[in-house]
Design a protein around this motif. Sequence first.
Motif, PDB file in Angstrom:
ATOM      1  N   PRO A 106       3.589  -3.959  -6.526  1.00  0.00           N
ATOM      2  CA  PRO A 106       3.912  -5.251  -7.114  1.00  0.00           C
ATOM      3  C   PRO A 106       2.870  -6.337  -6.805  1.00  0.00           C
ATOM      4  O   PRO A 106       2.854  -7.359  -7.438  1.00  0.00           O
ATOM      5  CB  PRO A 106       5.265  -5.595  -6.500  1.00  0.00           C
ATOM      6  CG  PRO A 106       5.354  -4.802  -5.260  1.00  0.00           C
ATOM      7  CD  PRO A 106       4.500  -3.593  -5.456  1.00  0.00           C
ATOM      8  N   ALA A 107       1.957  -6.146  -5.830  1.00  0.00           N
ATOM      9  CA  ALA A 107       0.940  -7.148  -5.523  1.00  0.00           C
ATOM     10  C   ALA A 107      -0.154  -7.097  -6.567  1.00  0.00           C
ATOM     11  O   ALA A 107      -0.531  -6.020  -7.029  1.00  0.00           O
ATOM     12  CB  ALA A 107       0.359  -6.876  -4.138  1.00  0.00           C
ATOM     13  N   PRO A 108      -0.658  -8.255  -6.967  1.00  0.00           N
ATOM     14  CA  PRO A 108      -1.706  -8.252  -7.987  1.00  0.00           C
ATOM     15  C   PRO A 108      -2.992  -7.651  -7.429  1.00  0.00           C
ATOM     16  O   PRO A 108      -3.329  -7.833  -6.271  1.00  0.00           O
ATOM     17  CB  PRO A 108      -1.887  -9.722  -8.330  1.00  0.00           C
ATOM     18  CG  PRO A 108      -1.300 -10.483  -7.196  1.00  0.00           C
ATOM     19  CD  PRO A 108      -0.289  -9.594  -6.555  1.00  0.00           C
ATOM     20  N   THR A 109      -3.698  -6.957  -8.238  1.00  0.00           N
ATOM     21  CA  THR A 109      -4.991  -6.416  -7.823  1.00  0.00           C
ATOM     22  C   THR A 109      -6.086  -7.305  -8.397  1.00  0.00           C
ATOM     23  O   THR A 109      -6.003  -7.749  -9.541  1.00  0.00           O
ATOM     24  CB  THR A 109      -5.166  -4.966  -8.331  1.00  0.00           C
ATOM     25  OG1 THR A 109      -5.024  -4.969  -9.738  1.00  0.00           O
ATOM     26  CG2 THR A 109      -4.164  -4.038  -7.709  1.00  0.00           C
ATOM     27  N   PRO A 110      -7.086  -7.590  -7.584  1.00  0.00           N
ATOM     28  CA  PRO A 110      -8.151  -8.457  -8.079  1.00  0.00           C
ATOM     29  C   PRO A 110      -8.912  -7.788  -9.215  1.00  0.00           C
ATOM     30  O   PRO A 110      -9.114  -6.576  -9.235  1.00  0.00           O
ATOM     31  CB  PRO A 110      -9.044  -8.676  -6.874  1.00  0.00           C
ATOM     32  CG  PRO A 110      -8.573  -7.783  -5.791  1.00  0.00           C
ATOM     33  CD  PRO A 110      -7.282  -7.171  -6.222  1.00  0.00           C
TER      34      PRO A 110
ATOM     35  N   MET B  65      -3.547 -14.245 -17.698  1.00  0.00           N
ATOM     36  CA  MET B  65      -3.273 -13.668 -16.413  1.00  0.00           C
ATOM     37  C   MET B  65      -4.551 -12.995 -15.911  1.00  0.00           C
ATOM     38  O   MET B  65      -5.162 -12.215 -16.630  1.00  0.00           O
ATOM     39  CB  MET B  65      -2.148 -12.650 -16.553  1.00  0.00           C
ATOM     40  CG  MET B  65      -1.601 -12.227 -15.273  1.00  0.00           C
ATOM     41  SD  MET B  65       0.042 -11.597 -15.650  1.00  0.00           S
ATOM     42  CE  MET B  65       0.184 -10.415 -14.444  1.00  0.00           C
ATOM     43  N   THR B  66      -4.936 -13.333 -14.705  1.00  0.00           N
ATOM     44  CA  THR B  66      -6.205 -12.836 -14.191  1.00  0.00           C
ATOM     45  C   THR B  66      -6.058 -11.615 -13.304  1.00  0.00           C
ATOM     46  O   THR B  66      -7.048 -11.003 -12.943  1.00  0.00           O
ATOM     47  CB  THR B  66      -6.921 -13.938 -13.395  1.00  0.00           C
ATOM     48  OG1 THR B  66      -6.098 -14.304 -12.316  1.00  0.00           O
ATOM     49  CG2 THR B  66      -7.230 -15.117 -14.277  1.00  0.00           C
ATOM     50  N   ALA B  67      -4.905 -11.303 -12.905  1.00  0.00           N
ATOM     51  CA  ALA B  67      -4.702 -10.126 -12.070  1.00  0.00           C
ATOM     52  C   ALA B  67      -3.651  -9.238 -12.736  1.00  0.00           C
ATOM     53  O   ALA B  67      -2.777  -9.706 -13.449  1.00  0.00           O
ATOM     54  CB  ALA B  67      -4.243 -10.533 -10.683  1.00  0.00           C
ATOM     55  N   THR B  68      -3.772  -7.962 -12.513  1.00  0.00           N
ATOM     56  CA  THR B  68      -2.809  -7.025 -13.097  1.00  0.00           C
ATOM     57  C   THR B  68      -1.884  -6.498 -12.025  1.00  0.00           C
ATOM     58  O   THR B  68      -2.254  -6.398 -10.867  1.00  0.00           O
ATOM     59  CB  THR B  68      -3.542  -5.854 -13.762  1.00  0.00           C
ATOM     60  OG1 THR B  68      -4.341  -5.206 -12.791  1.00  0.00           O
ATOM     61  CG2 THR B  68      -4.399  -6.337 -14.918  1.00  0.00           C
ATOM     62  N   THR B  69      -0.671  -6.178 -12.427  1.00  0.00           N
ATOM     63  CA  THR B  69       0.290  -5.581 -11.498  1.00  0.00           C
ATOM     64  C   THR B  69       0.738  -4.240 -12.075  1.00  0.00           C
ATOM     65  O   THR B  69       0.732  -4.008 -13.283  1.00  0.00           O
ATOM     66  CB  THR B  69       1.521  -6.488 -11.317  1.00  0.00           C
ATOM     67  OG1 THR B  69       2.119  -6.718 -12.577  1.00  0.00           O
ATOM     68  CG2 THR B  69       1.139  -7.804 -10.687  1.00  0.00           C
ATOM     69  N   THR B  70       1.099  -3.387 -11.191  1.00  0.00           N
ATOM     70  CA  THR B  70       1.642  -2.098 -11.613  1.00  0.00           C
ATOM     71  C   THR B  70       3.048  -1.972 -11.074  1.00  0.00           C
ATOM     72  O   THR B  70       3.458  -2.706 -10.179  1.00  0.00           O
ATOM     73  CB  THR B  70       0.768  -0.928 -11.078  1.00  0.00           C
ATOM     74  OG1 THR B  70       0.787  -0.966  -9.671  1.00  0.00           O
ATOM     75  CG2 THR B  70      -0.644  -1.027 -11.614  1.00  0.00           C
ATOM     76  N   LEU B  71       3.791  -0.999 -11.567  1.00  0.00           N
ATOM     77  CA  LEU B  71       5.164  -0.817 -11.114  1.00  0.00           C
ATOM     78  C   LEU B  71       5.204  -0.289  -9.691  1.00  0.00           C
ATOM     79  O   LEU B  71       6.092  -0.631  -8.925  1.00  0.00           O
ATOM     80  CB  LEU B  71       5.894   0.156 -12.048  1.00  0.00           C
ATOM     81  CG  LEU B  71       6.107  -0.362 -13.474  1.00  0.00           C
ATOM     82  CD1 LEU B  71       6.744   0.721 -14.333  1.00  0.00           C
ATOM     83  CD2 LEU B  71       6.992  -1.588 -13.450  1.00  0.00           C
ATOM     84  N   ASP B  72       4.244   0.519  -9.335  1.00  0.00           N
ATOM     85  CA  ASP B  72       4.232   1.068  -7.974  1.00  0.00           C
ATOM     86  C   ASP B  72       3.776   0.015  -6.956  1.00  0.00           C
ATOM     87  O   ASP B  72       4.220   0.026  -5.822  1.00  0.00           O
ATOM     88  CB  ASP B  72       3.291   2.274  -7.894  1.00  0.00           C
ATOM     89  CG  ASP B  72       3.764   3.424  -8.784  1.00  0.00           C
ATOM     90  OD1 ASP B  72       4.970   3.485  -9.047  1.00  0.00           O
ATOM     91  OD2 ASP B  72       2.904   4.220  -9.192  1.00  0.00           O
TER      92      ASP B  72
END
Length: 179
Positions: free
Chosen positions: A10-14, A1-8
């Motif tokens: 939901p969109a992936p961060t580069p 997975m190349t992008a991470t998501t957080t609970l707050d």
Amino acid sequence: MTATTTLDNPAPTPTRRDFLYLATGAVGGVGVAAAIWPLINQMSPDATTLAAASTEVDISGIAEGQILTVKWRGKPIFISHRTPEEIKEVRAVPLNELKDPATDQSRVQKPEWLVVIGICTHLGCVPLKNEGPFKDGGFFCPCHGSVYDQSGRIRQGPAPANLVLPPYKFASDTKLTIG
């Protein structure tokens, strides 16, 4: 997975890896374009070919009844300054007498000037000017006896078609551009 998501969010961060993929792809694309450009560019015609694409001729010195031969793309071009009698004679010919019917008006831009490629349409010989039955402006191919009138139309012999018309235009009253 190349992008991470957080609970707050939901969109992936580069990530840094995403940036490296994009940068590498862009540099690779530029490199491929730079490598292909010389291959595509070499297919363009060189300067000598472009220079031969058109020929400008000064027609002010051609007297009535005279035929000038110039070279264009390695082919002889006959430029005939026709007399009023020649024009009247070729325009009086009925189309049903012609092997390859064409009116004189369709073969010239100005009535007094005939411009044709001087290659016989039978076997590619160069016809003689002012020879054969039409000594006053016609063309005769001595190889097999094809005869063309003062409009370059086939009148006798084995040639199947009229002399070919090159692309040309009058740049002025004294200049003719072929090509």
